[in-house]
Design an enzyme around this catalytic site. Structure first.
Site, PDB file in Angstrom:
ATOM      1  N   ASN A 212       0.846  -1.193   0.000  1.00 35.55           N
ATOM      2  CA  ASN A 212       0.000   0.000   0.000  1.00 35.55           C
ATOM      3  C   ASN A 212       0.878   1.239   0.000  1.00 35.55           C
ATOM      4  O   ASN A 212       2.107   1.144  -0.049  1.00 35.55           O
ATOM      5  CB  ASN A 212      -0.957  -0.025   1.193  1.00 35.55           C
ATOM      6  CG  ASN A 212      -0.220  -0.161   2.511  1.00 35.55           C
ATOM      7  OD1 ASN A 212       0.556   0.700   2.891  1.00 35.55           O
ATOM      8  ND2 ASN A 212      -0.454  -1.268   3.211  1.00 35.55           N
ATOM      9  N   LYS A 291       9.077 -16.818 -10.958  1.00 32.87           N
ATOM     10  CA  LYS A 291       8.350 -15.668 -11.492  1.00 32.87           C
ATOM     11  C   LYS A 291       7.207 -16.123 -12.406  1.00 32.87           C
ATOM     12  O   LYS A 291       7.403 -16.958 -13.297  1.00 32.87           O
ATOM     13  CB  LYS A 291       9.307 -14.765 -12.267  1.00 32.87           C
ATOM     14  CG  LYS A 291       8.627 -13.553 -12.898  1.00 32.87           C
ATOM     15  CD  LYS A 291       9.629 -12.758 -13.728  1.00 32.87           C
ATOM     16  CE  LYS A 291       8.912 -11.627 -14.460  1.00 32.87           C
ATOM     17  NZ  LYS A 291       9.841 -10.882 -15.335  1.00 32.87           N
ATOM     18  N   PHE A 325      -5.304   3.188  14.623  1.00 30.49           N
ATOM     19  CA  PHE A 325      -5.474   4.218  13.598  1.00 30.49           C
ATOM     20  C   PHE A 325      -6.561   3.774  12.629  1.00 30.49           C
ATOM     21  O   PHE A 325      -6.681   2.579  12.326  1.00 30.49           O
ATOM     22  CB  PHE A 325      -4.170   4.447  12.834  1.00 30.49           C
ATOM     23  CG  PHE A 325      -3.249   5.445  13.488  1.00 30.49           C
ATOM     24  CD1 PHE A 325      -3.003   6.674  12.899  1.00 30.49           C
ATOM     25  CD2 PHE A 325      -2.642   5.159  14.699  1.00 30.49           C
ATOM     26  CE1 PHE A 325      -2.172   7.597  13.506  1.00 30.49           C
ATOM     27  CE2 PHE A 325      -1.800   6.072  15.310  1.00 30.49           C
ATOM     28  CZ  PHE A 325      -1.558   7.301  14.712  1.00 30.49           C
ATOM     29  N   LYS A 343     -12.600  -3.520  18.613  1.00 29.80           N
ATOM     30  CA  LYS A 343     -11.230  -3.982  18.828  1.00 29.80           C
ATOM     31  C   LYS A 343     -10.712  -3.652  20.226  1.00 29.80           C
ATOM     32  O   LYS A 343      -9.537  -3.834  20.523  1.00 29.80           O
ATOM     33  CB  LYS A 343     -10.316  -3.421  17.741  1.00 29.80           C
ATOM     34  CG  LYS A 343     -10.784  -3.878  16.352  1.00 29.80           C
ATOM     35  CD  LYS A 343      -9.792  -3.633  15.265  1.00 29.80           C
ATOM     36  CE  LYS A 343     -10.355  -4.156  13.933  1.00 29.80           C
ATOM     37  NZ  LYS A 343      -9.425  -4.004  12.813  1.00 29.80           N
TER      38      LYS A 343
END
Length: 404
Positions: A212, A291, A325, A343
């Site tokens: 990300n 690969k 976060f 959580k």
């Protein structure tokens, strides 16, 4: 701030020894008391007499040279120092220290000291990147040693890259900051804080992975500010291009599973855990050793969930404060409050990553901090270091409440 401080400078062999001479001179000019230990290889580049003249103190290099019968020299030096600085630190001395080898005056003293040890590597760029050297540095990081990362530039061997001993002026400045931090109030002194930062990489094949846009800047800012407040900080970082923070035990990982394993290792001793890393929610169910070649048409592969680290911590926490976060693109407050509850968090820092100045890779952020009572603190656009300070103020307040 180094005035009157006792600095033990350990000099190992390399062309960068000449910079250690300049460093000694600058420390003495700043008012520090400097004593120098040299390895045999260091003396091939510069004589002990040079350091004696610059430091105005005896120079030590022979473990068995005991001039004072009332003390054992290497133990006396180890106890004398306010801080020990290894500069330059070669791959050889880093390897010896990582493996507990004490075969000369320098390494014997390093193993005997209880003072803070800083290590300033200097070597060829390929040596610095060698897996064995990286592993040894990681080991010493875990032991609590602090590293002054080498700078990039033209090396004596002719290569251009990372491996130059940091400039003496920069090292003196870092020492000033260290002693200034110790002189100031340290409200988080003795508090063990674990912080996660950066992205994770989930392997597809040897050349491809899923990741990300996280750069780790927010987590690194929190780690640096927590260290300034006196906390014992362990930073668990995914792959980033950021420099290792000073005074922070930094551990590097790649995958979500590696981050999970590392967080769980340090969680029992933690007082506070701040999960700012952008951990992958999914990974390829099958990874390939070779690969994948291009094919006509579409390519698809099955994904599986990674372990929800934050949720697992929420289940297991006992005395720990847990901070999460929520980086969202819509319904920010709704999702943040839900995450806070499901959580079992104590605080959550929410932001809209599509807002200008608040996305990944920026030096600024715009966040709202929610606590367990759903009270919120809305912060305007500010630097990530300022956000970190505000967050740590909330952490301090909760710690005071918990300890009443």
């Amino acid at each position: 701030m180094v005035t009157g401080k006792k600095i033990l400078l350990c000099v190992s062999g390399g062309i960068a020894v000449y910079k250690a001479c300049a460093l000694t001179s600058k420390l003495v000019q700043a008012g520090a008391e400097v004593k120098v230990i040299m390895s045999d290889s260091a003396m091939e580049f510069v004589s002990p007499l040079t350091f004696q003249a610059l430091s105005r103190n005896e120079v030590y290099y022979d473990t068995f040279d005991e001039n004072n019968p009332k003390v054992i020299a290497h133990i006396d030096l180890a106890d004398w120092a306010d801080i020990v600085l290894v500069a330059p630190a070669t791959a050889n001395v880093i390897g010896k220290l990582a493996h507990g080898i004490a075969d000369n005056m320098l390494t014997t003293t390093l193993l005997a000291t209880t003072a803070q040890v800083w290590i300033a590597p200097a070597m060829n760029v390929h040596m610095y990147e060698h897996p064995a050297v990286k592993k040894n540095i990681q080991t010493l990081n875990e032991y609590g040693y602090q590293f002054i990362e080498p700078s990039e530039g033209f090396l004596a061997c002719g290569y251009v890259g990372k491996g130059r001993l940091e400039e003496p002026e920069k090292i003196v400045n870092l020492l000033n900051q260290y002693f200034e931090k110790r002189a100031l109030g340290q409200p988080l002194k003795g508090v063990n804080i674990v912080i996660t930062a950066g992205p994770t990489r989930e392997k597809i094949d040897p050349v491809r992975y899923i990741t990300n846009h996280s750069t780790g800047k927010m987590g690194y800012a929190i780690a640096e500010e927590a260290a300034k407040l006196g906390a014992n900080v362990t930073l668990i970082s995914g792959p980033t291009s950021l420099a290792t923070p000073a005074y922070v035990n930094t551990i590097y990982i790649e995958s979500a599973q590696e981050m999970y394993d590392c967080v769980m290792k340090y969680f029992p001793q933690a007082d506070v855990v701040i999960k700012s890393a952008a951990v992958a929610d999914y990974r390829p169910k099958i990874t390939y050793d070779q690969k994948l070649k291009k094919q006509d048409g579409l390519l698809s592969f099955e994904m599986e969930r990674t372990t929800d680290i934050l949720k697992e911590l929420g289940k297991r926490k006992k005395h720990q404060l847990l901070v999460g976060f929520a980086a969202e693109t819509n319904n920010v407050e709704e999702y943040a409050k839900k995450k806070l509850e499901t959580k079992n968090l104590d605080l959550i820092v929410a932001n809209n990553v599509t807002s200008e100045g608040a996305g990944f890779g920026t030096d600024t952020n715009i966040v709202t901090i929610f606590d367990r009572n759903l009270d919120k603190l809305e912060l305007p656009l500010m630097s990530k270091h300022e956000v970190a300070k505000k967050l740590l103020e909330k952490v301090q307040l909760l710690l005071r409440v918990e300890n009443k």
